[in-house]
Design a protein around this motif. Structure first.
Motif, PDB file in Angstrom:
ATOM      1  N   PHE A  98      -7.151   7.858 -36.261  1.00 50.05           N
ATOM      2  CA  PHE A  98      -6.337   7.812 -37.464  1.00 50.05           C
ATOM      3  C   PHE A  98      -4.979   7.154 -37.229  1.00 50.05           C
ATOM      4  O   PHE A  98      -4.061   7.339 -38.003  1.00 50.05           O
ATOM      5  N   VAL A  99      -4.843   6.413 -36.138  1.00 49.41           N
ATOM      6  CA  VAL A  99      -3.589   5.723 -35.831  1.00 49.41           C
ATOM      7  C   VAL A  99      -3.819   4.227 -35.870  1.00 49.41           C
ATOM      8  O   VAL A  99      -4.782   3.718 -35.294  1.00 49.41           O
ATOM      9  N   GLN A 100      -2.937   3.525 -36.551  1.00 45.68           N
ATOM     10  CA  GLN A 100      -3.041   2.065 -36.663  1.00 45.68           C
ATOM     11  C   GLN A 100      -1.881   1.397 -35.942  1.00 45.68           C
ATOM     12  O   GLN A 100      -0.731   1.816 -36.085  1.00 45.68           O
ATOM     13  N   LYS A 101      -2.204   0.397 -35.165  1.00 46.42           N
ATOM     14  CA  LYS A 101      -1.186  -0.414 -34.495  1.00 46.42           C
ATOM     15  C   LYS A 101      -0.773  -1.529 -35.450  1.00 46.42           C
ATOM     16  O   LYS A 101      -1.608  -2.283 -35.939  1.00 46.42           O
ATOM     17  N   LYS A 102       0.512  -1.632 -35.727  1.00 46.91           N
ATOM     18  CA  LYS A 102       1.008  -2.679 -36.617  1.00 46.91           C
ATOM     19  C   LYS A 102       1.074  -4.016 -35.880  1.00 46.91           C
ATOM     20  O   LYS A 102       1.074  -4.061 -34.643  1.00 46.91           O
TER      21      LYS A 102
END
Length: 200
Positions: free
Chosen positions: A1-5
């Motif tokens: 549930f973590v996105q790298k920008k």
């Protein structure tokens, strides 16, 4: 549930600075809560939001504070002064905000915890030591992050709001590198205050 920008690269005289932010993917969390596997956690989450995700995941509360950014500083020309001869080649720093407001544990910043009393002032300071205060329209304030890093003896100020991270040469006014002309934008106001304070 973590996105790298997508990384942002800043090009300064002596260094290249890469800033990468990370954020929660609430859309994926919502889909998961409606799946067979996630449905049992729906009532615990209390909603399909970042608050809900932090509520069901102690690991994210520990490892994914708000405003998490990775900063990589790379020297130009191989070191101090950019002319070779050693010094910083590449350094990595983590820049982050306070834990997500939830009140789940005492270290969280929340009306139901003791965090404000325990960490609002440091090193024996009191309200009498404060140089000033700023008020916000939000009852729990803005998440202002301030930091400093030094590469090859060159200081850089690091600042931002909840989801932003700005880095600029400390000995120069922030306006030279970062938009800071709109005080209604928290990140700009934070950077402007910090830069003006540092430059005295």
């Amino acid at each position: 549930f973590v996105q790298k920008k997508t990384p942002q690269v800043l090009d300064y005289e002596k260094h290249s600075i890469e800033i990468t932010g990370f954020r929660l993917e609430i859309f994926k969390f919502r889909k998961w809560l409606n799946s067979k596997r996630g449905r049992p956690y729906k009532s615990v989450a209390g909603g399909m939001s970042d608050d809900g995700l932090y509520t069901v995941s102690p690991m994210l509360r520990e490892l994914m504070p708000r405003g998490l950014h990775r900063i990589i500083v790379t020297s130009k020309g191989g070191g101090k002064g950019g002319g070779g001869g050693g010094g910083t080649k590449r350094i990595t720093r983590i820049f982050k905000g306070i834990p997500k407001f939830s009140g789940l544990v005492a270290s969280d910043e929340d009306e139901e915890s003791n965090a404000s009393a325990a960490i609002f002032f440091y090193d024996g300071k009191t309200i009498n030591d404060a140089g000033g205060f700023y008020t916000t329209a939000k009852s729990n304030g803005e998440n202002a992050k301030l930091g400093c890093l030094v590469a090859d003896e060159i200081p850089y100020l690091v600042a931002g709001s909840k989801n932003t991270c700005m880095v600029w040469p400390a000995e120069q006014p922030v306006e030279k590198y970062v938009p800071a002309d709109n005080p209604s934008v928290p990140a700009q106001f934070i950077c402007l205050l910090y830069s003006n304070w540092f430059l005295g």
